[in-house]
Design a protein around this motif. Sequence first.
Motif, PDB file in Angstrom:
ATOM      1  N   ILE A 139       1.065  -1.715  -0.176  1.00  0.00           N
ATOM      2  CA  ILE A 139       0.702  -0.052  -0.109  1.00  0.00           C
ATOM      3  C   ILE A 139       1.041   1.066  -0.187  1.00  0.00           C
ATOM      4  N   GLY A 140       2.406   1.121   0.161  1.00  0.00           N
ATOM      5  CA  GLY A 140       3.069   2.221  -0.881  1.00  0.00           C
ATOM      6  C   GLY A 140       4.032   2.069   1.008  1.00  0.00           C
ATOM      7  N   GLU A 141       5.430   2.411   0.188  1.00  0.00           N
ATOM      8  CA  GLU A 141       6.486   2.536   1.471  1.00  0.00           C
ATOM      9  C   GLU A 141       6.024   3.997   2.758  1.00  0.00           C
ATOM     10  N   ASN A 142       5.901   5.330   2.477  1.00  0.00           N
ATOM     11  CA  ASN A 142       5.257   6.186   3.155  1.00  0.00           C
ATOM     12  C   ASN A 142       3.647   6.625   3.550  1.00  0.00           C
ATOM     13  N   ILE A 143       3.323   6.766   4.024  1.00  0.00           N
ATOM     14  CA  ILE A 143       2.000   7.071   4.059  1.00  0.00           C
ATOM     15  C   ILE A 143       1.260   8.943   5.099  1.00  0.00           C
ATOM     16  N   ILE A 144       0.924   9.626   3.557  1.00  0.00           N
ATOM     17  CA  ILE A 144       1.047  10.961   4.841  1.00  0.00           C
ATOM     18  C   ILE A 144      -0.554  11.380   4.956  1.00  0.00           C
ATOM     19  N   PHE A 145      -0.644  11.910   5.976  1.00  0.00           N
ATOM     20  CA  PHE A 145      -2.236  12.692   6.137  1.00  0.00           C
ATOM     21  C   PHE A 145      -2.205  14.152   6.216  1.00  0.00           C
ATOM     22  N   LEU A 146      -3.053  15.085   5.077  1.00  0.00           N
ATOM     23  CA  LEU A 146      -2.956  16.559   5.769  1.00  0.00           C
ATOM     24  C   LEU A 146      -3.866  16.885   5.463  1.00  0.00           C
ATOM     25  N   LYS A 147      -4.439  17.803   5.916  1.00  0.00           N
ATOM     26  CA  LYS A 147      -5.293  18.592   5.322  1.00  0.00           C
ATOM     27  C   LYS A 147      -5.287  20.167   5.251  1.00  0.00           C
ATOM     28  N   LEU A 148      -5.815  20.971   3.865  1.00  0.00           N
ATOM     29  CA  LEU A 148      -5.750  21.623   3.306  1.00  0.00           C
ATOM     30  C   LEU A 148      -6.570  22.918   3.522  1.00  0.00           C
ATOM     31  N   SER A 149      -5.596  24.299   3.901  1.00  0.00           N
ATOM     32  CA  SER A 149      -6.572  25.030   4.165  1.00  0.00           C
ATOM     33  C   SER A 149      -7.097  26.495   3.687  1.00  0.00           C
ATOM     34  N   LYS A 150      -5.849  26.453   2.006  1.00  0.00           N
ATOM     35  CA  LYS A 150      -6.691  27.269   0.866  1.00  0.00           C
ATOM     36  C   LYS A 150      -6.441  25.849  -0.790  1.00  0.00           C
ATOM     37  N   GLY A 151      -7.208  25.708  -1.050  1.00  0.00           N
ATOM     38  CA  GLY A 151      -7.408  25.361  -2.131  1.00  0.00           C
ATOM     39  C   GLY A 151      -8.282  24.504  -2.398  1.00  0.00           C
ATOM     40  N   SER A 152      -8.728  24.069  -4.008  1.00  0.00           N
ATOM     41  CA  SER A 152      -9.139  22.714  -3.477  1.00  0.00           C
ATOM     42  C   SER A 152      -8.732  21.977  -3.535  1.00  0.00           C
ATOM     43  N   GLU A 153      -9.288  20.166  -3.138  1.00  0.00           N
ATOM     44  CA  GLU A 153      -8.703  19.479  -2.853  1.00  0.00           C
ATOM     45  C   GLU A 153      -8.494  18.148  -4.061  1.00  0.00           C
ATOM     46  N   LEU A 187      -1.979   9.974   1.647  1.00  0.00           N
ATOM     47  CA  LEU A 187      -1.353  10.047   0.238  1.00  0.00           C
ATOM     48  C   LEU A 187      -0.800   8.876   0.252  1.00  0.00           C
ATOM     49  N   SER A 188      -0.224   7.378  -0.134  1.00  0.00           N
ATOM     50  CA  SER A 188       0.452   6.784  -0.277  1.00  0.00           C
ATOM     51  C   SER A 188       1.897   6.937  -1.090  1.00  0.00           C
ATOM     52  N   MET A 189       2.733   6.939  -0.568  1.00  0.00           N
ATOM     53  CA  MET A 189       4.413   7.622  -1.235  1.00  0.00           C
ATOM     54  C   MET A 189       4.736   6.091  -2.158  1.00  0.00           C
ATOM     55  N   LYS A 190       4.804   6.459  -3.585  1.00  0.00           N
ATOM     56  CA  LYS A 190       5.599   5.173  -3.620  1.00  0.00           C
ATOM     57  C   LYS A 190       7.379   4.814  -3.528  1.00  0.00           C
ATOM     58  N   GLU A 191       8.282   6.105  -2.880  1.00  0.00           N
ATOM     59  CA  GLU A 191       9.047   5.590  -2.395  1.00  0.00           C
ATOM     60  C   GLU A 191       9.717   6.265  -0.585  1.00  0.00           C
ATOM     61  N   ARG A 192      10.225   5.599  -0.312  1.00  0.00           N
ATOM     62  CA  ARG A 192      10.443   5.785   1.179  1.00  0.00           C
ATOM     63  C   ARG A 192      11.480   7.648   1.389  1.00  0.00           C
ATOM     64  N   GLU A 193      12.152   7.700   0.513  1.00  0.00           N
ATOM     65  CA  GLU A 193      13.058   9.574   0.769  1.00  0.00           C
ATOM     66  C   GLU A 193      11.221  10.206   0.585  1.00  0.00           C
ATOM     67  N   MET A 194      10.282   9.890  -0.176  1.00  0.00           N
ATOM     68  CA  MET A 194       9.050  11.443  -0.511  1.00  0.00           C
ATOM     69  C   MET A 194       8.894  11.120   0.271  1.00  0.00           C
ATOM     70  N   GLY A 195       8.772  12.770   1.567  1.00  0.00           N
ATOM     71  CA  GLY A 195       8.489  12.437   2.576  1.00  0.00           C
ATOM     72  C   GLY A 195       6.942  14.400   2.759  1.00  0.00           C
ATOM     73  N   ILE A 196       7.037  14.374   3.959  1.00  0.00           N
ATOM     74  CA  ILE A 196       6.637  15.961   4.006  1.00  0.00           C
ATOM     75  C   ILE A 196       7.450  17.175   3.685  1.00  0.00           C
TER      76      ILE A 196
END
Lengths: 259, 321
Positions: free
Chosen positions: B234-248, B273-282
């Motif tokens: 399901i991906g190497e790294n998982i990121i949860f985020l919330k936008l305050s400006k701009g459409s999702e 977001l499930s990132m493909k690579e471990r190095e891809m992060g915040i």
Amino acid sequence: MKIIDPLPMYTMWLREMIRFFRMKARLVSSFMMPLLFLAFLGIPLSLLPSGSMPGIPESMNFLDYLAPGILGMTLLFSSMMAGASVLWDKEFGFLKEVLVAPVNRLSIMLGRSLGGMTTSIIQGFMIIGISVFMGVNVSSVSGLLLSIVFMVLICATFIGFGVILATQLGDMEGFMSIISMIQMPIFFASPAFLPMEMMPHWIKSIICLNPFTYGIDGLRGSLVGYSTFPLIHDFVILLVISVVLMILGSYCFEKMEID
Amino acid sequence: MDIVSKEIEDIIEVNKLTKRFNGSLAVDDISFTVKKGEIFGLVGLNGAGKTTTILMLASLLNPDSGSATVCGYDILKEKDDVRRSIGLVFEEQAVDTYLTGKQNLDFTARMYNLPKKVRAKRVADVLNTVGLTDNANVRVKDYSGGMLRRLEIARGMLTYPNLLFLDEPTIGVDVQTRRYLWDYVKRVNKEMGMTVFLATSYIEEADYLCNRVAIMDKGRLVVTGTPEGLKASIGENIIFLKLSKGSEKNFIRLLQGMGYVKRIEERGDLLELSMKEREMGIPDIVRIARENRFIISSIKSHRPSLNDALLHYTGKKIEEE
């Protein structure tokens, strides 16, 4: 596959023994009712002039007549409970452990029944002891030994019946709610308390159909030397019924679902 | 009596096993194999069909259709051989509370026809390994929950079976006992080569113990794999985020175009977001957002857990105890 596994069968028996001697409070309370019957019914009624009850010979006092009936009652109640104890094991999960072992169910059923039989007969002997203490005249030592045969048959009959009832009802609540509805009529529709001769005619035929009747009659014949039917008659009828009920009980246990 | 063992590669082979209760499917056409020597986990929520599967494999419940062999024996035709080869620890209590711990084990040993010489030593050995020697002669009704579970496990492995089934073995025990039991299971698996089949709703348990897990949902097997494989799937790294400006929607489109992201899911107002690579992060995501005039109000990342895999494959999340 072996039909009987001796060690597991013996183990089931042993477990019943250990449990029996562990539950001392239950043991004591199981003597309460027989004791009260003998003391508050047997002793006062034995003061009636002899020959005043039809069906009881003049030479016999009522306490002697009643004691085998009370012994039979104790065996009836404890055997049915022993038969139904399979539901307790189901309730507390222990049955699963027993059934997952590579042992055929006939051995389990037989071991458990022999255990129930042993504990019931131990109770039976205690009742005999209490009766003798209260003044009941046991006719002979050979009679006492013969009574063991009838005790075994009564136990086999009602353990088998208890297992059938328990497996058909499936749970403890169902069993407890109808047990006295079944036990009490078996007890009262027999010559345990009063001779058949004192009963209305239509009840007599019910009494003759009740297997418990022959158990009581056999006990009475062997212990105090008076019986309505010939003892061999009692023995054969009870033997046939007990074998049939044990086979049916084993079959029901075999089919029991674990869920 | 010797435990007869057949030389086999797959200690459990399940083929289209199905069981209905009152018309509803408890186990729905499952097939899988368990290799000799592994710790295999069946993971799912309560009611997923795990216990039913175990009871069928232990020959205590007959399937409506399908077949299975356990230790090389057919679960329908060779019930006694199956029972002789396995140990089973039930989810619910299955000991006699009026007997002592030692008496319970002795009872089991006799039921399995262990010879007298082996019996006493074996009972003492397993009592020792689960740490109940001091309480061996105490009646089980005076045992604590943790002691009870330890006794159950001791009972399950008393015969040193080739295959041990554990149904929710650490339910209701404290953290310390749980860790102790886990290490114990690992040890017997390693030292005695005992294959372990574990059913659990406790994800961490499966992650810690199992070589392979199968995720079960509503009677069906959803996916099977190693815990690492399932996490990586399901991906190497998982990121949860919330936008305050701009459409999702636009942000999702932007990210999808960049090819870093394996999978995007909307969970309420959070994006997962499930990132493909471990190095891809915040830092990368924040940079991309800033360059494209999105403003992120909160963001966090974590390595995928087996829980995430379960969430992904069943669409639910197992509540942690």
